[in-house]
Enzyme design. Structure first.
Site, short mmCIF file in Angstrom:
data_model
loop_
_atom_site.label_atom_id
_atom_site.label_comp_id
_atom_site.label_asym_id
_atom_site.label_seq_id
_atom_site.Cartn_x
_atom_site.Cartn_y
_atom_site.Cartn_z
N TYR A 32 -1.08 1.24 10.79
CA TYR A 32 -1.46 -0.07 9.30
C TYR A 32 -0.16 0.40 8.51
O TYR A 32 0.63 0.06 8.51
CB TYR A 32 -2.44 0.92 8.42
CG TYR A 32 -3.12 0.18 7.36
CD1 TYR A 32 -3.42 -1.44 7.43
CD2 TYR A 32 -2.99 0.87 5.80
CE1 TYR A 32 -3.42 -2.06 6.17
CE2 TYR A 32 -3.43 1.00 4.94
CZ TYR A 32 -4.05 -0.69 4.67
OH TYR A 32 -3.71 -1.02 3.76
N SER A 48 1.24 -0.97 0.20
CA SER A 48 -0.24 -0.13 -0.01
C SER A 48 1.02 1.27 0.10
O SER A 48 1.95 1.07 0.26
CB SER A 48 -1.14 -0.12 1.00
OG SER A 48 -1.25 1.35 1.33
#
Length: 261
Positions: free
Chosen positions: A156, A143
């Site tokens: 995250y 990501s």
């Protein structure tokens, strides 16, 4: 005479395992590869969704949890018994919560590290000996959260940065074994579950994409994955960052105001 020496192998000879296949980018990747004739093992925890996907696409459904070693052992055994694969696509992942570090919850961090990092490690580790024999490919979906941190994203950010570091080290470690390692780093992707699972409500999830004309879709990312793994083996797209046009950077996202607001 046309030289086919560096042409991709016919799609009917290609095979892949795709994790996170019950929804979102994982499911879209299964569909994209199956449309090209790949043999695809679709892995996810939700067996009923996998069965529906298998019936629809012809993929091979394998219910399992890549964050659990015993499950990975069973999945690997079944895949190798059926002849193995030449490509491993690690899509399974996710975010949970938007707490600042001062309010971090152990359970949320454990989930993110297990599914994004340990799951990728376990399945890749299990299939690496086979991938070396066939000079295969590993593609990890990370990501842009691995590239730039933001408030409320520490868990995250940490998980995706770790998964990215794992991927970079793997490329260095396996180059002499002929294993190709690819990383795809999506920005804002509108999928049916990612933001809902992270934020806990449909209203909060909808706000993530509010005013964004065209966020990426799961199919957009799946097409990039399909292209990257379909190239001749000597072509390595080491890192592919993909964002919607409206997102110039993690901190620069254009939201159009709705009429009357």
């Amino acid at each position: 005479m046309t030289n086919h020496e560096n042409s991709p192998a016919p799609a009917t000879e290609r095979s892949a395992v795709v994790t996170g296949a019950s929804s979102g980018i994982g499911q879209a990747t299964v569909r994209a590869l199956r449309q090209e004739g790949w043999r695809v093992y679709a892995i996810a925890r939700r067996a009923e969704r996998l069965q529906s996907l298998a019936a629809d696409t012809g993929a091979i459904a394998l219910a399992g949890d890549v964050s659990e070693q015993h499950s990975v052992d069973e999945l690997t055994s079944r895949i190798l018994a059926a002849g193995g694969v030449d490509t491993v696509i690690n899509v399974a992942g996710g975010a949970r919560g938007v707490d600042y570090l001062a309010q971090a919850k152990d359970a949320d961090w454990d989930f993110m590290l297990q599914v994004n990092v340990m799951g990728t490690m376990r399945l890749t580790r299990a299939l690496l000996p086979h991938l070396r024999t066939v000079q295969g490919t590993v593609l990890n979906l990370t990501s842009t959260a691995a590239l730039a941190s933001y408030e409320g994203g520490s868990g995250y950010n940490a998980a995706k940065a770790a998964q990215r570091a794992l991927t970079q080290a793997l490329r260095l470690e396996e180059v002499e074994h002929g294993v190709r390692v690819i990383e795809v780093l999506p920005g804002l992707v509108a999928t049916e579950e990612f933001s809902l699972r992270r934020l806990g409500s449909e209203q909060a999830a909808e706000q993530v994409y509010a005013g964004v004309a065209e966020p990426l879709s799961a199919a957009d990312v799946a097409e990039v994955i399909r292209y990257a793994v379909s190239l001749p083996h000597h072509v390595n797209l080491d890192e592919i960052v993909i964002r919607p046009q409206a997102q110039a950077a993690n901190h620069k996202l254009v939201r159009r105001q709705e009429p009357g607001q």
